[in-house]
Design a protein around this motif. Structure first.
Motif, PDB file in Angstrom:
ATOM      1  N   PRO A   1     -14.628  -7.451   0.958  1.00 61.41           N
ATOM      2  CA  PRO A   1     -14.805  -7.640   2.409  1.00 61.41           C
ATOM      3  C   PRO A   1     -14.200  -6.491   3.204  1.00 61.41           C
ATOM      4  O   PRO A   1     -13.235  -5.848   2.788  1.00 61.41           O
ATOM      5  CB  PRO A   1     -14.088  -8.964   2.687  1.00 61.41           C
ATOM      6  N   TYR A   2     -14.783  -6.256   4.352  1.00 63.01           N
ATOM      7  CA  TYR A   2     -14.376  -5.124   5.194  1.00 63.01           C
ATOM      8  C   TYR A   2     -12.896  -5.186   5.553  1.00 63.01           C
ATOM      9  O   TYR A   2     -12.178  -4.172   5.468  1.00 63.01           O
ATOM     10  CB  TYR A   2     -15.242  -5.119   6.453  1.00 63.01           C
ATOM     11  N   ALA A   3     -12.400  -6.335   5.962  1.00 60.30           N
ATOM     12  CA  ALA A   3     -10.992  -6.454   6.361  1.00 60.30           C
ATOM     13  C   ALA A   3     -10.066  -6.122   5.201  1.00 60.30           C
ATOM     14  O   ALA A   3      -9.034  -5.457   5.378  1.00 60.30           O
ATOM     15  CB  ALA A   3     -10.716  -7.857   6.900  1.00 60.30           C
ATOM     16  N   GLN A   4     -10.412  -6.556   3.997  1.00 60.96           N
ATOM     17  CA  GLN A   4      -9.590  -6.251   2.820  1.00 60.96           C
ATOM     18  C   GLN A   4      -9.629  -4.761   2.513  1.00 60.96           C
ATOM     19  O   GLN A   4      -8.601  -4.153   2.192  1.00 60.96           O
ATOM     20  CB  GLN A   4     -10.079  -7.056   1.623  1.00 60.96           C
ATOM     21  N   TRP A   5     -10.817  -4.178   2.605  1.00 63.76           N
ATOM     22  CA  TRP A   5     -10.959  -2.733   2.376  1.00 63.76           C
ATOM     23  C   TRP A   5     -10.094  -1.945   3.353  1.00 63.76           C
ATOM     24  O   TRP A   5      -9.405  -0.994   2.964  1.00 63.76           O
ATOM     25  CB  TRP A   5     -12.437  -2.371   2.540  1.00 63.76           C
ATOM     26  N   MET A   6     -10.117  -2.333   4.629  1.00 66.34           N
ATOM     27  CA  MET A   6      -9.319  -1.648   5.639  1.00 66.34           C
ATOM     28  C   MET A   6      -7.828  -1.814   5.370  1.00 66.34           C
ATOM     29  O   MET A   6      -7.045  -0.862   5.481  1.00 66.34           O
ATOM     30  CB  MET A   6      -9.674  -2.187   7.026  1.00 66.34           C
ATOM     31  N   SER A   7      -7.416  -3.012   4.995  1.00 68.48           N
ATOM     32  CA  SER A   7      -6.005  -3.283   4.737  1.00 68.48           C
ATOM     33  C   SER A   7      -5.468  -2.417   3.601  1.00 68.48           C
ATOM     34  O   SER A   7      -4.361  -1.873   3.688  1.00 68.48           O
ATOM     35  CB  SER A   7      -5.812  -4.767   4.406  1.00 68.48           C
ATOM     36  N   GLU A   8      -6.245  -2.268   2.542  1.00 67.46           N
ATOM     37  CA  GLU A   8      -5.791  -1.479   1.405  1.00 67.46           C
ATOM     38  C   GLU A   8      -5.611  -0.012   1.780  1.00 67.46           C
ATOM     39  O   GLU A   8      -4.627   0.623   1.385  1.00 67.46           O
ATOM     40  CB  GLU A   8      -6.790  -1.611   0.252  1.00 67.46           C
ATOM     41  N   ARG A   9      -6.525   0.539   2.545  1.00 71.55           N
ATOM     42  CA  ARG A   9      -6.422   1.946   2.898  1.00 71.55           C
ATOM     43  C   ARG A   9      -5.337   2.212   3.931  1.00 71.55           C
ATOM     44  O   ARG A   9      -4.653   3.232   3.860  1.00 71.55           O
ATOM     45  CB  ARG A   9      -7.788   2.449   3.392  1.00 71.55           C
ATOM     46  N   LEU A  10      -5.152   1.324   4.869  1.00 73.07           N
ATOM     47  CA  LEU A  10      -4.091   1.520   5.852  1.00 73.07           C
ATOM     48  C   LEU A  10      -2.721   1.324   5.229  1.00 73.07           C
ATOM     49  O   LEU A  10      -1.757   1.994   5.612  1.00 73.07           O
ATOM     50  CB  LEU A  10      -4.294   0.564   7.025  1.00 73.07           C
ATOM     51  N   SER A  11      -2.626   0.424   4.257  1.00 79.72           N
ATOM     52  CA  SER A  11      -1.351   0.224   3.571  1.00 79.72           C
ATOM     53  C   SER A  11      -0.945   1.489   2.833  1.00 79.72           C
ATOM     54  O   SER A  11       0.225   1.892   2.857  1.00 79.72           O
ATOM     55  CB  SER A  11      -1.474  -0.950   2.587  1.00 79.72           C
ATOM     56  N   ALA A  12      -1.918   2.150   2.207  1.00 76.98           N
ATOM     57  CA  ALA A  12      -1.625   3.400   1.501  1.00 76.98           C
ATOM     58  C   ALA A  12      -1.170   4.478   2.471  1.00 76.98           C
ATOM     59  O   ALA A  12      -0.269   5.267   2.162  1.00 76.98           O
ATOM     60  CB  ALA A  12      -2.861   3.855   0.728  1.00 76.98           C
ATOM     61  N   ILE A  13      -1.778   4.526   3.658  1.00 83.51           N
ATOM     62  CA  ILE A  13      -1.388   5.523   4.652  1.00 83.51           C
ATOM     63  C   ILE A  13       0.048   5.295   5.098  1.00 83.51           C
ATOM     64  O   ILE A  13       0.846   6.237   5.198  1.00 83.51           O
ATOM     65  CB  ILE A  13      -2.340   5.468   5.861  1.00 83.51           C
ATOM     66  N   GLN A  14       0.406   4.072   5.341  1.00 84.47           N
ATOM     67  CA  GLN A  14       1.764   3.783   5.791  1.00 84.47           C
ATOM     68  C   GLN A  14       2.781   4.109   4.705  1.00 84.47           C
ATOM     69  O   GLN A  14       3.852   4.641   4.986  1.00 84.47           O
ATOM     70  CB  GLN A  14       1.864   2.320   6.216  1.00 84.47           C
ATOM     71  N   GLN A  15       2.477   3.793   3.464  1.00 83.80           N
ATOM     72  CA  GLN A  15       3.409   4.098   2.373  1.00 83.80           C
ATOM     73  C   GLN A  15       3.569   5.599   2.191  1.00 83.80           C
ATOM     74  O   GLN A  15       4.650   6.088   1.865  1.00 83.80           O
ATOM     75  CB  GLN A  15       2.906   3.466   1.074  1.00 83.80           C
ATOM     76  N   LEU A  16       2.489   6.355   2.440  1.00 79.28           N
ATOM     77  CA  LEU A  16       2.554   7.799   2.268  1.00 79.28           C
ATOM     78  C   LEU A  16       3.319   8.467   3.392  1.00 79.28           C
ATOM     79  O   LEU A  16       4.139   9.355   3.169  1.00 79.28           O
ATOM     80  CB  LEU A  16       1.129   8.370   2.213  1.00 79.28           C
ATOM     81  N   SER A  17       3.085   8.024   4.630  1.00 80.15           N
ATOM     82  CA  SER A  17       3.622   8.733   5.787  1.00 80.15           C
ATOM     83  C   SER A  17       4.965   8.205   6.257  1.00 80.15           C
ATOM     84  O   SER A  17       5.738   8.932   6.869  1.00 80.15           O
ATOM     85  CB  SER A  17       2.613   8.659   6.950  1.00 80.15           C
ATOM     86  N   PHE A  18       5.250   6.938   5.987  1.00 77.64           N
ATOM     87  CA  PHE A  18       6.450   6.339   6.575  1.00 77.64           C
ATOM     88  C   PHE A  18       7.362   5.742   5.504  1.00 77.64           C
ATOM     89  O   PHE A  18       7.940   4.687   5.683  1.00 77.64           O
ATOM     90  CB  PHE A  18       6.048   5.254   7.572  1.00 77.64           C
ATOM     91  N   SER A  19       7.442   6.433   4.354  1.00 78.28           N
ATOM     92  CA  SER A  19       8.284   5.907   3.286  1.00 78.28           C
ATOM     93  C   SER A  19       9.753   5.888   3.679  1.00 78.28           C
ATOM     94  O   SER A  19      10.551   5.141   3.122  1.00 78.28           O
ATOM     95  CB  SER A  19       8.104   6.768   2.023  1.00 78.28           C
ATOM     96  N   SER A  20      10.112   6.723   4.678  1.00 76.42           N
ATOM     97  CA  SER A  20      11.502   6.749   5.127  1.00 76.42           C
ATOM     98  C   SER A  20      11.831   5.621   6.080  1.00 76.42           C
ATOM     99  O   SER A  20      12.982   5.458   6.475  1.00 76.42           O
ATOM    100  CB  SER A  20      11.803   8.095   5.800  1.00 76.42           C
ATOM    101  N   GLY A  21      10.817   4.829   6.462  1.00 73.08           N
ATOM    102  CA  GLY A  21      11.074   3.697   7.334  1.00 73.08           C
ATOM    103  C   GLY A  21      10.708   3.984   8.765  1.00 73.08           C
ATOM    104  O   GLY A  21      10.759   5.122   9.228  1.00 73.08           O
ATOM    105  N   ASN A  22      10.300   2.940   9.465  1.00 75.85           N
ATOM    106  CA  ASN A  22       9.959   3.094  10.879  1.00 75.85           C
ATOM    107  C   ASN A  22      11.196   3.452  11.701  1.00 75.85           C
ATOM    108  O   ASN A  22      12.320   3.146  11.334  1.00 75.85           O
ATOM    109  CB  ASN A  22       9.346   1.799  11.407  1.00 75.85           C
TER     110      ASN A  22
END
Length: 344
Positions: free
Chosen positions: A54-75
């Protein structure tokens, strides 16, 4: 003499035999027709098509990867660099571009859920840029093909702030906000724009998007201001500058239609209206906002609102009562009023 003629006749060389010179039937060959070209290879299907999840699941997986890559140091980390945030904006842009190819027509429920996740991710980047703007007391900006984010520290005397980029939008703050900045209160204006659909709200069949989505937020002491006593003037861009010429800005009155006809501009193709995203209703609304023309400028429409959220310009049909226009003019000879009511 006869003998000589006879001898001459019989001694003449015989003409070559046609049969002898004709090619042998065994040497006759029929030209072989060229073999047909091989069929073209089957075209490769689009990536991830048909959608496996499903589209929502597809979006969630890709955005989760972006956050883990860019903000591993924490918000809210002071260690996040502007380059890291620029990379995050580009990654979000890639997801938006891929989404339109893999899921060209998602169902409404999935589109709304995916849009909510996308706006939350944009909010993470915006929050980190806001911290950076407060520390530097300046302008920080990240740009990408599908997403531009700008955060600027408000200064005394400056009322208008713009998003920058190709789809430039501006906001004019009320005077009491700048007074807070003059008093030393840290005030920041956060803005982002995208041409992609990050809401999923279904428009009416007769409506269409006339410009990109624009979002504005104002923070004082890191607290978001949700409502204002004075209306804020927001300038929303449209897809083409000629849209404000061919269409009316807001729903026209009968007098507005008459003035357009008299000036030779013709009837409006449609009406450009500013609308905001109503989070509770999960739909675009115009309640509490007023669409106004931008005096002295072209290529956009004005929106007067007492709150800030996500905005968009939408083209809707013109609604003139009974599709009739009342024309009132003065006959210069008879000095009499001539009144006419017509529908064309």
């Amino acid at each position: 003499r006869t003998t000589w003629l006879t001898r001459l006749h019989f001694n003449r060389p015989s003409p070559p035999s046609r049969r002898a010179t004709s090619p042998s039937s065994s040497h006759l060959t029929t030209p072989t027709p060229p073999s047909p070209p091989p069929p073209p290879p089957p075209s490769a299907p689009p990536p991830n098509f048909p959608p496996p999840i499903p589209y929502a699941q597809w979006m969630s997986e890709r955005l989760s990867a972006i956050q883990q890559l860019s903000f591993s140091s924490g918000n809210r980390s002071a260690n996040v660099s502007l380059d890291a945030l620029q990379g995050a904006a580009e990654a979000i842009s890639d997801v938006l571009q891929s989404a339109s190819q893999v899921y060209p027509e998602p169902d409404e429920a999935n589109a709304m859920e995916a849009g909510l996740q996308m706006r939350k991710t944009i909010g993470v980047v915006l929050g980190l840029l806001q911290d950076m703007s407060v520390r530097s007391a300046g302008v920080v900006r990240v740009t990408s093909p599908e997403l531009n984010i700008t955060v600027q520290a408000a200064t005394s005397g400056q009322l208008t702030y713009d998003t920058g980029g190709a789809s430039n939008a501006t906001i004019r703050l009320p005077g009491n906000i700048t007074l807070q900045a003059e008093a030393g209160v840290p005030v920041t204006v956060a803005m982002w724009t995208t041409s992609a659909d990050v809401h999923g709200g279904v428009l009416n069949a007769s409506d269409s998007r006339a410009g990109p989505t624009v979002s504005f937020s104002v923070f004082a002491n890191q607290t978001q201001l949700t409502s204002f006593e004075e209306p804020l003037l927001i300038a929303l861009p449209v897809l083409a500058a000629s849209d404000t010429v061919r269409n009316c800005v807001g729903q026209p009155s009968q007098r507005d239609v008459f003035e357009r006809m008299r000036s030779g501009a013709g009837m409006c193709e449609g009406s450009l209206q500013c609308k905001f995203w109503d989070v509770g209703a999960r739909a675009w609304s115009e309640e509490g906002c007023k669409t106004v023309p931008l005096n002295g400028t072209t290529g956009g429409i004005g929106c007067l609102c007492t709150h800030l959220t996500d905005f968009i310009s939408i083209k809707v049909p013109v609604a003139v009562e009974d599709t009739a226009v009342e024309l009132l003019s003065l006959d210069p000879v008879q000095r009499a009023a001539v009144h006419c009511r017509c529908s064309k």
